[in-house]
Design an enzyme around this catalytic site. Structure first.
Site, PDB file in Angstrom:
ATOM      1  N   LYS A  80      -2.700   1.363  11.865  1.00 52.57           N
ATOM      2  CA  LYS A  80      -1.819   2.108  10.962  1.00 52.57           C
ATOM      3  C   LYS A  80      -2.572   2.677   9.767  1.00 52.57           C
ATOM      4  O   LYS A  80      -2.065   3.585   9.095  1.00 52.57           O
ATOM      5  CB  LYS A  80      -0.657   1.237  10.484  1.00 52.57           C
ATOM      6  N   ASP A  81      -3.784   2.182   9.491  1.00 50.51           N
ATOM      7  CA  ASP A  81      -4.567   2.675   8.356  1.00 50.51           C
ATOM      8  C   ASP A  81      -5.466   3.851   8.715  1.00 50.51           C
ATOM      9  O   ASP A  81      -6.095   4.433   7.833  1.00 50.51           O
ATOM     10  CB  ASP A  81      -5.449   1.552   7.786  1.00 50.51           C
ATOM     11  N   ARG A 128       6.896   4.412   2.657  1.00 54.27           N
ATOM     12  CA  ARG A 128       7.928   4.221   3.683  1.00 54.27           C
ATOM     13  C   ARG A 128       8.760   2.984   3.380  1.00 54.27           C
ATOM     14  O   ARG A 128      10.000   3.012   3.441  1.00 54.27           O
ATOM     15  CB  ARG A 128       7.246   4.104   5.056  1.00 54.27           C
ATOM     16  N   ARG A 129       8.112   1.887   3.023  1.00 55.47           N
ATOM     17  CA  ARG A 129       8.851   0.662   2.703  1.00 55.47           C
ATOM     18  C   ARG A 129       9.668   0.828   1.431  1.00 55.47           C
ATOM     19  O   ARG A 129      10.780   0.283   1.326  1.00 55.47           O
ATOM     20  CB  ARG A 129       7.882  -0.512   2.564  1.00 55.47           C
ATOM     21  N   ARG A 146      -0.348  -4.201  -4.978  1.00 53.34           N
ATOM     22  CA  ARG A 146      -1.495  -4.217  -4.079  1.00 53.34           C
ATOM     23  C   ARG A 146      -1.964  -5.662  -3.998  1.00 53.34           C
ATOM     24  O   ARG A 146      -1.474  -6.551  -4.661  1.00 53.34           O
ATOM     25  CB  ARG A 146      -2.633  -3.341  -4.628  1.00 53.34           C
ATOM     26  N   ARG A 152      -0.001 -11.856  -2.761  1.00 52.43           N
ATOM     27  CA  ARG A 152       1.365 -11.333  -2.758  1.00 52.43           C
ATOM     28  C   ARG A 152       2.378 -12.472  -2.577  1.00 52.43           C
ATOM     29  O   ARG A 152       3.421 -12.508  -3.231  1.00 52.43           O
ATOM     30  CB  ARG A 152       1.538 -10.297  -1.650  1.00 52.43           C
ATOM     31  N   CYS A 241      -0.932   9.356   6.464  1.00 49.80           N
ATOM     32  CA  CYS A 241      -0.499   8.020   6.872  1.00 49.80           C
ATOM     33  C   CYS A 241       0.230   7.252   5.769  1.00 49.80           C
ATOM     34  O   CYS A 241       0.705   6.153   6.002  1.00 49.80           O
ATOM     35  CB  CYS A 241      -1.682   7.205   7.401  1.00 49.80           C
TER      36      CYS A 241
END
Length: 328
Positions: A80-81, A128-129, A146, A152, A241
């Protein structure tokens, strides 16, 4: 003893964990040791928001430079990156079977996103999130974050944040045993990024035939077909992306189902598509598998698969998706 195969990887715990899985599988096939070569990417040192610095290649560029310079023999990326354009001289030689492609919401007490109290904080840095959180939990406040998975999780455990959004695949690959509660976000209402949960094993087009043949054995056909469609949708939208869009495809027998959505950044509007297409597996297999070994020989049987994704992108654009997407 043969010289070790050098596998380039980002330095993060997650990147090294997923690269370690590929290394072990490759060792078992090729019968040679595979050593990890940690490489620092811009995405690992620049702590600015991804929406500010742009996600297009931020994690991949330095790794690809190292591969071209001969500092390593292959790379493992989170698919996805990766930008959708493939650099000259390099090839995705394998797409191993995809892990769980879903997102999960992590909270201390297990409160579902839509039930969070007004003013609750939800941490995520992906556009997107962010759009999806604003649709699912408009009463919450999104905090741009980040950092690695552990940092996180700690921000939720400490009470600094009420929830965060993470990829299920990352938690699985890390073997995370955090006591925090998870809400699994279903793909029907919460589709994820093109390629999420999948890995890309990249090498040079002139890599030794022995290595290309071994990597071909790591390739998973259904995963490769699905992510090829997803990434073709992203490419067709020409949005990058880090765009607020989602695409998830599932192969079932000789057909593929595609769910794709483009979001307005604030989540107020969305344009979606849910379609099923037939697959011509016979054509793909007659013309080569589409993995790196075939690509190195000049065959490209996956163009018919990319066409499916491109068609879906065009349908989204016809519905007005370009009006929702920020242009790069």
């Amino acid at each position: 003893m043969s010289a070790p195969i050098r596998l380039g990887t980002r330095r993060s715990a997650l990147a090294q964990a997923q690269s370690g899985h590929v290394a072990a599988a490759l060792e078992a096939i090729i019968g040679r040791p595979v050593e990890l070569v940690p490489i620092t990417s811009e995405g690992d040192t620049n702590r600015a928001s991804l929406s500010e610095i742009g996600g297009q290649g931020i994690f991949a560029t330095r790794l690809r430079e190292a591969l071209k310079a001969g500092e390593c023999d292959l790379l493992v990326h989170s698919l996805k990156d990766l930008p959708t354009a493939q650099p000259d001289g390099l090839v995705i030689a394998a797409t191993p079977e995809r892990e769980d492609p879903r997102d999960v919401a992590i909270t201390r007490g297990g409160t579902p996103l839509h039930e969070l109290r007004a003013g609750s904080t939800v941490g995520t840095g992906a556009p997107r999130r962010i759009a999806q959180v604003r649709r699912r939990a408009p009463q919450a406040r999104v905090v741009d974050i980040r950092g690695n998975v552990d940092s996180r999780l700690e921000r939720v455990a400490s009470g600094e944040l009420d929830a965060i959004i993470l990829a299920a695949a990352g938690l699985s690959r890390l073997g995370s045993d955090s006591p925090l509660r998870r809400e699994e976000l279903g793909l029907t209402e919460w589709p994820t990024a093109p390629g999420q949960g999948a890995l890309a094993v990249e090498t040079t087009v002139d890599a030794p035939a022995e290595l290309l043949a071994a990597l071909a054995q790591l390739d998973h056909e259904d995963t490769r077909i699905a992510v090829t469609v997803e990434r073709a949708i992203l490419a067709g939208l020409e949005a990058g992306c880090q765009a607020p869009m989602a695409a998830h495809a599932v192969v079932r027998g000789d057909s593929i189902r595609i769910r794709t959505v483009v979001y307005q950044p604030d989540g107020d509007r969305r344009i979606g598509l849910d379609v099923t297409h037939p697959l011509n597996r016979g054509y793909i297999r007659r013309n080569g598998s589409g993995n790196g070994a075939d690509a190195a020989d000049g065959a490209d049987p996956m163009h018919v698969i990319r066409d499916i994704g491109t068609s879906a992108a065009h349908r989204l654009l016809e519905q007005g998706a370009a009006d929702l997407l920020p242009r790069e």
